[in-house]
Motif scaffolding. Structure first.
Motif, PDB file in Angstrom:
ATOM      1  N   ASP A 118       0.853  -1.186   0.000  1.00 22.65           N
ATOM      2  CA  ASP A 118       0.000   0.000   0.000  1.00 22.65           C
ATOM      3  C   ASP A 118       0.890   1.237   0.000  1.00 22.65           C
ATOM      4  O   ASP A 118       1.932   1.248   0.644  1.00 22.65           O
ATOM      5  CB  ASP A 118      -0.897   0.027   1.242  1.00 22.65           C
ATOM      6  N   TYR A 119       0.467   2.263  -0.736  1.00 21.74           N
ATOM      7  CA  TYR A 119       1.233   3.502  -0.747  1.00 21.74           C
ATOM      8  C   TYR A 119       0.320   4.700  -0.531  1.00 21.74           C
ATOM      9  O   TYR A 119      -0.899   4.606  -0.717  1.00 21.74           O
ATOM     10  CB  TYR A 119       2.034   3.666  -2.040  1.00 21.74           C
ATOM     11  N   LYS A 120       0.935   5.814  -0.126  1.00 22.87           N
ATOM     12  CA  LYS A 120       0.215   7.072   0.029  1.00 22.87           C
ATOM     13  C   LYS A 120       0.584   7.954  -1.156  1.00 22.87           C
ATOM     14  O   LYS A 120       1.754   8.275  -1.369  1.00 22.87           O
ATOM     15  CB  LYS A 120       0.604   7.757   1.340  1.00 22.87           C
ATOM     16  N   LEU A 121      -0.425   8.334  -1.916  1.00 24.14           N
ATOM     17  CA  LEU A 121      -0.190   9.147  -3.110  1.00 24.14           C
ATOM     18  C   LEU A 121       0.287  10.544  -2.722  1.00 24.14           C
ATOM     19  O   LEU A 121      -0.312  11.201  -1.879  1.00 24.14           O
ATOM     20  CB  LEU A 121      -1.469   9.252  -3.940  1.00 24.14           C
ATOM     21  N   VAL A 122       1.381  10.971  -3.348  1.00 22.26           N
ATOM     22  CA  VAL A 122       1.898  12.318  -3.153  1.00 22.26           C
ATOM     23  C   VAL A 122       1.516  13.184  -4.350  1.00 22.26           C
ATOM     24  O   VAL A 122       0.986  14.275  -4.198  1.00 22.26           O
ATOM     25  CB  VAL A 122       3.437  12.307  -2.962  1.00 22.26           C
ATOM     26  N   LYS A 123       1.756  12.660  -5.554  1.00 24.02           N
ATOM     27  CA  LYS A 123       1.424  13.382  -6.782  1.00 24.02           C
ATOM     28  C   LYS A 123       1.286  12.384  -7.914  1.00 24.02           C
ATOM     29  O   LYS A 123       2.041  11.431  -8.002  1.00 24.02           O
ATOM     30  CB  LYS A 123       2.518  14.392  -7.122  1.00 24.02           C
ATOM     31  N   GLN A 124       0.300  12.638  -8.779  1.00 20.50           N
ATOM     32  CA  GLN A 124       0.123  11.787  -9.948  1.00 20.50           C
ATOM     33  C   GLN A 124      -0.219  12.656 -11.147  1.00 20.50           C
ATOM     34  O   GLN A 124      -1.076  13.531 -11.064  1.00 20.50           O
ATOM     35  CB  GLN A 124      -0.994  10.767  -9.717  1.00 20.50           C
ATOM     36  N   THR A 125       0.460  12.395 -12.256  1.00 20.49           N
ATOM     37  CA  THR A 125       0.201  13.108 -13.499  1.00 20.49           C
ATOM     38  C   THR A 125      -0.254  12.087 -14.532  1.00 20.49           C
ATOM     39  O   THR A 125       0.472  11.143 -14.841  1.00 20.49           O
ATOM     40  CB  THR A 125       1.471  13.842 -13.990  1.00 20.49           C
ATOM     41  N   ASP A 126      -1.460  12.271 -15.048  1.00 17.29           N
ATOM     42  CA  ASP A 126      -2.024  11.360 -16.047  1.00 17.29           C
ATOM     43  C   ASP A 126      -1.748  11.889 -17.457  1.00 17.29           C
ATOM     44  O   ASP A 126      -1.472  13.072 -17.657  1.00 17.29           O
ATOM     45  CB  ASP A 126      -3.543  11.236 -15.853  1.00 17.29           C
ATOM     46  N   GLY A 127      -1.848  11.008 -18.441  1.00 14.42           N
ATOM     47  CA  GLY A 127      -1.697  11.390 -19.842  1.00 14.42           C
ATOM     48  C   GLY A 127      -0.264  11.735 -20.226  1.00 14.42           C
ATOM     49  O   GLY A 127      -0.048  12.535 -21.132  1.00 14.42           O
ATOM     50  N   VAL A 128       0.709  11.116 -19.564  1.00 18.01           N
ATOM     51  CA  VAL A 128       2.117  11.407 -19.822  1.00 18.01           C
ATOM     52  C   VAL A 128       2.621  10.489 -20.934  1.00 18.01           C
ATOM     53  O   VAL A 128       2.786   9.286 -20.734  1.00 18.01           O
ATOM     54  CB  VAL A 128       2.973  11.226 -18.547  1.00 18.01           C
ATOM     55  N   GLU A 129       2.860  11.064 -22.103  1.00 19.43           N
ATOM     56  CA  GLU A 129       3.381  10.305 -23.234  1.00 19.43           C
ATOM     57  C   GLU A 129       4.869  10.046 -23.034  1.00 19.43           C
ATOM     58  O   GLU A 129       5.538  10.751 -22.274  1.00 19.43           O
ATOM     59  CB  GLU A 129       3.145  11.063 -24.546  1.00 19.43           C
ATOM     60  N   LYS A 130       5.406   9.065 -23.741  1.00 22.17           N
ATOM     61  CA  LYS A 130       6.808   8.681 -23.561  1.00 22.17           C
ATOM     62  C   LYS A 130       7.794   9.778 -23.955  1.00 22.17           C
ATOM     63  O   LYS A 130       8.936   9.760 -23.518  1.00 22.17           O
ATOM     64  CB  LYS A 130       7.122   7.394 -24.326  1.00 22.17           C
ATOM     65  N   ASP A 131       7.359  10.755 -24.749  1.00 19.21           N
ATOM     66  CA  ASP A 131       8.247  11.850 -25.147  1.00 19.21           C
ATOM     67  C   ASP A 131       7.928  13.165 -24.422  1.00 19.21           C
ATOM     68  O   ASP A 131       8.421  14.221 -24.785  1.00 19.21           O
ATOM     69  CB  ASP A 131       8.209  12.056 -26.667  1.00 19.21           C
ATOM     70  N   ASP A 132       7.116  13.086 -23.371  1.00 23.48           N
ATOM     71  CA  ASP A 132       6.784  14.261 -22.567  1.00 23.48           C
ATOM     72  C   ASP A 132       8.045  14.731 -21.833  1.00 23.48           C
ATOM     73  O   ASP A 132       8.804  13.906 -21.315  1.00 23.48           O
ATOM     74  CB  ASP A 132       5.695  13.892 -21.548  1.00 23.48           C
TER      75      ASP A 132
END
Length: 179
Positions: free
Chosen positions: A109-123
């Motif tokens: 189990d982890y505590k979310l600190v930050k999440q960014t969605d929609g990150v393409e491989k060349d971002d």
């Protein structure tokens, strides 16, 4: 008349060959997560993907399978990186890893600190345009007690906190590689 009969027979035989021949699994290749690679012994160990659906893999088949690679390394392609991360479940805030000593899976189990969605491989947050290379993940920040991982398939960059004991695990624990 004979030509018409021969043409009809040829079409029937061709159709039957296609119907019965296409149902075979010729050329099927095992897919899975690479957990160990030994260049000197020429072996690779992986956890198989049960679903064989690239969009929704399921790495749950134990025990791991070890394959002997061809002696001519030119036939193998690039060497695989190894990793123990089997699944990142952002809905449950859990990561499933493979523990090689126990030869079993462990859910963390982890505590979310930050999440960014929609990150393409060349971002730019995961790719260095100046060098033309992807940034290295995971990033283990012991003072902040966080780990940052990138899932190319899920297109998610996630930073999370875990219990101190997990910060001491090797970086390959949080990395994933497929084969």
């Amino acid at each position: 008349m004979i030509r018409k009969w021969m043409l009809t027979a040829l079409l029937c035989i061709t159709a039957a060959a296609l119907i019965f021949g296409c149902g075979k699994d010729y050329g099927k290749v095992d897919q899975g997560r690479v957990t160990e690679f030994d260049r000197e012994k020429g072996t690779v160990t992986l956890i198989r993907d049960l679903k064989t659906d690239p969009g929704n893999p399921e790495y749950t088949q134990l025990p791991p399978v070890t394959y002997t690679l061809p002696k001519n390394y030119g036939d193998n392609g690039s060497e695989p990186k190894t990793g123990y991360r089997m699944k990142l479940d952002t809905k449950k805030s859990q990561i499933i890893i493979f523990e090689p000593n126990a030869k079993n899976f462990k859910t963390i189990d982890y505590k979310l600190v930050k999440q960014t969605d929609g990150v393409e491989k060349d971002d730019p947050i995961v790719y260095e345009k100046a060098t033309g290379k992807a940034k290295e993940f995971p990033v283990i920040d012991k003072p902040a007690k966080t780990i940052t991982i990138y899932s190319r398939r899920q297109k998610i960059l996630t930073t999370f906190a875990v219990a101190d004991e997990y910060l001491e695990l090797p970086a390959k624990t949080w990395r994933l590689e497929t084969m």
